[in-house]
Design an enzyme around this catalytic site. Structure first.
Site, PDB file in Angstrom:
ATOM      1  N   GLU A  90      42.386 -74.833  14.794  1.00  9.80           N
ATOM      2  CA  GLU A  90      42.562 -74.605  16.183  1.00  9.80           C
ATOM      3  C   GLU A  90      43.872 -74.659  16.690  1.00  9.80           C
ATOM      4  O   GLU A  90      43.880 -74.633  15.102  1.00  9.80           O
ATOM      5  CB  GLU A  90      42.177 -76.388  16.515  1.00  9.80           C
ATOM      6  CG  GLU A  90      40.873 -77.071  16.233  1.00  9.80           C
ATOM      7  CD  GLU A  90      40.246 -78.259  16.501  1.00  9.80           C
ATOM      8  OE1 GLU A  90      39.369 -79.474  16.666  1.00  9.80           O
ATOM      9  OE2 GLU A  90      41.583 -79.327  16.459  1.00  9.80           O
ATOM     10  N   CYS A 103      51.241 -75.197  18.177  1.00 10.52           N
ATOM     11  CA  CYS A 103      50.777 -76.289  17.272  1.00 10.52           C
ATOM     12  C   CYS A 103      49.551 -75.372  16.221  1.00 10.52           C
ATOM     13  O   CYS A 103      48.415 -75.481  16.363  1.00 10.52           O
ATOM     14  CB  CYS A 103      50.712 -77.323  17.477  1.00 10.52           C
ATOM     15  SG  CYS A 103      49.896 -78.473  16.224  1.00 10.52           S
ATOM     16  N   CYS A 110      40.856 -80.359   5.970  1.00 11.26           N
ATOM     17  CA  CYS A 110      41.649 -80.984   5.367  1.00 11.26           C
ATOM     18  C   CYS A 110      41.034 -81.525   4.066  1.00 11.26           C
ATOM     19  O   CYS A 110      39.921 -82.218   3.904  1.00 11.26           O
ATOM     20  CB  CYS A 110      42.485 -81.080   5.988  1.00 11.26           C
ATOM     21  SG  CYS A 110      44.124 -82.418   4.804  1.00 11.26           S
ATOM     22  N   CYS A 114      43.145 -88.800   5.264  1.00 16.19           N
ATOM     23  CA  CYS A 114      44.295 -89.629   6.543  1.00 16.19           C
ATOM     24  C   CYS A 114      43.803 -90.326   7.428  1.00 16.19           C
ATOM     25  O   CYS A 114      43.120 -89.969   7.960  1.00 16.19           O
ATOM     26  CB  CYS A 114      45.690 -89.586   7.206  1.00 16.19           C
ATOM     27  SG  CYS A 114      46.776 -88.274   6.006  1.00 16.19           S
ATOM     28  N   CYS A 117      42.947 -90.005  11.305  1.00 16.67           N
ATOM     29  CA  CYS A 117      42.854 -88.205  11.785  1.00 16.67           C
ATOM     30  C   CYS A 117      41.493 -88.091  11.075  1.00 16.67           C
ATOM     31  O   CYS A 117      40.671 -88.335  10.324  1.00 16.67           O
ATOM     32  CB  CYS A 117      43.639 -87.599  10.127  1.00 16.67           C
ATOM     33  SG  CYS A 117      43.946 -85.858  10.855  1.00 16.67           S
TER      34      CYS A 117
HETATM   35  S1  SF4 Z   1      46.872 -86.273   9.138  1.00 18.72           S
HETATM   36 FE1  SF4 Z   1      46.113 -85.664   6.552  1.00 18.72          FE
HETATM   37  S2  SF4 Z   1      43.664 -85.533   6.489  1.00 18.72           S
HETATM   38 FE2  SF4 Z   1      44.932 -84.906   9.214  1.00 18.72          FE
HETATM   39  S3  SF4 Z   1      45.175 -82.831   8.395  1.00 18.72           S
HETATM   40 FE3  SF4 Z   1      46.855 -83.857   8.258  1.00 18.72          FE
HETATM   41  S4  SF4 Z   1      47.128 -84.250   6.148  1.00 18.72           S
HETATM   42 FE4  SF4 Z   1      45.053 -83.124   6.544  1.00 18.72          FE
END
Ligand code: SF4
Length: 381
Positions: A90, A103, A110, A114, A117
């Site tokens: 994205e 962005c 990932c 988190c 997220c």
């Molecule tokens: S907020 Fe944390 S989980 Fe989400 S993309 Fe960024 S590093 Fe990865």
């Protein structure tokens, strides 16, 4: 990797020289690609037939395809790009006055988890190549007709590495991409127009200042070790004291400041005591605090803080003399939470979606309305 977007200008010259092109012809090819938005050698009218052939055989030129393009009423645009191996990423464009911030993603998914997220729920598929990072910028500019001669009236003015993935877990490719973005004969983006946002990969932070001179943003979200570990497991490895030491070693350029991203989660990190801890943690740094209303996604374990709580949190920080913004959400009418469009599009044949207010969606197998989700990404410069 040997896509044309993988190369800095110097390495492209070397590669094309090995294929028999003169250096000034390689420079001309570079300018076609980055100043004029042309990657098809046949359209590079000042190259002869032999050079066109050499270019086409020396480097990859294929582009990701656009799976979806969503336009929100406030000008936010979100793309889902399909890569050569079928993975999807994205990219979001956020206009704000004369500034237009893209962005970009640095990984497919990932490794970090988190808890606030959505991308963190998807796991990591792989790192992006430098070419796949540059392709996001190039395609966004192409889609917005933003290849303008002499760098005038550009729509896209800023880049933030704040999309899918942790950029410092793909440091080499992200850094190569930054060098390409900053090339004065290409996109010509100054270091102050580029921001790398990290969740806190402490050992790599210093290099952002030393090797690139771009801006640093820290996804902090709590200045209390126990709370931060609960919502950001990376804090177990790089706790707040370790993170602070690494940031202290970051060479901050003149008239710049560190941006602190802070998602406000109801009853988790939004008390005035939390604000005081944040102030204490950042007070020695020139700072801008970006407070972000949490953007709920299906299955998320958190709620957005109340407006009154968010305002009180902001006022506490402002009163301490720290610059602070409480972001407005952007792109409310499209599925703009990080990682969400990718999830939804991959499930589009099995999930009933009900999203009434999209202005336009292109590139899907059929036009479909997408989710009423808010974007919470905004430029940091
Ligand atoms: S907020 Fe944390 S989980 Fe989400 S993309 Fe960024 S590093 Fe990865």
């Amino acid at each position: 990797m040997n896509h044309i977007f993988d190369h800095t200008r110097e390495s492209l010259k070397q590669t094309l020289s090995n294929a028999g092109m003169k250096p000034f012809r390689a420079e001309q090819a570079w300018q076609w690609v980055y100043s004029k938005g042309v990657t098809d050698p046949e359209q590079m009218t000042n190259l002869g037939a032999a050079d066109k052939k050499a270019l086409a055989s020396a480097v990859g030129l294929a582009l990701p395809t656009i799976t979806a393009e969503q336009h929100a009423e406030d000008g936010v645009i979100k793309w889902l790009f399909k890569l050569s191996d079928g993975q999807e990423i994205e990219t979001v464009f956020i206009p704000q006055g004369k500034r237009g911030t893209l962005c970009v993603s640095s990984q497919v998914g990932c490794t970090l988890t988190c808890r606030f997220c959505h991308t963190g729920t998807q796991g990591l598929a792989r790192n992006l190549t430098a070419a796949e990072i540059i392709a996001q910028v190039w395609l966004a500019k192409k889609q917005m007709a933003d290849f303008t001669p002499n760098n005038t009236a550009r729509k896209l003015t800023n880049i933030v590495f704040m999309g899918m993935g942790e950029p410092l877990y793909n440091k080499d490719n992200v850094f190569t991409a930054c060098h390409i973005l900053m090339d004065e004969k290409g996109f010509a983006m100054g270091g102050r127009k580029i921001t790398i946002s990290t969740s806190g990969v402490a050992p790599e932070i210093e290099a952002i200042g030393e090797e690139l001179g771009v801006n640093l943003a820290i996804s902090l979200h709590s200045a209390d070790d126990e709370t931060r570990t609960k919502i950001m497991p990376i804090n177990k490895k790089y706790s707040l004291p370790i993170l602070k030491k690494a940031i202290s070693n970051f060479k901050l350029r003149e008239n710049r400041r560190i941006t602190w991203e802070y998602v406000l989660l109801k009853n988790v990190n939004d008390s005035l005591e939390d604000a005081d801890k944040l102030i204490a943690f950042i007070k020695k740094f020139p700072s801008l605090v970006n407070l972000i209303p949490f953007n709920p996604w299906p299955g998320s374990p958190f709620e957005c803080s109340n407006p009154g709580t968010m305002n009180a949190f902001r006022d506490r920080i402002a009163k301490a003399g720290v610059d602070v913004t409480l972001r407005k959400t952007r792109g409310e009418d499209i599925s703009a939470a990080c990682g969400q469009l990718r999830s939804e599009t991959s499930k589009r044949n099995t999930v009933s979606l009900q999203y009434p207010t999209v202005v336009a969606v292109y590139g899907s197998e059929k036009q479909q309305e997408l989710s009423k989700i808010k974007v919470n990404i905004e430029s940091t410069e």
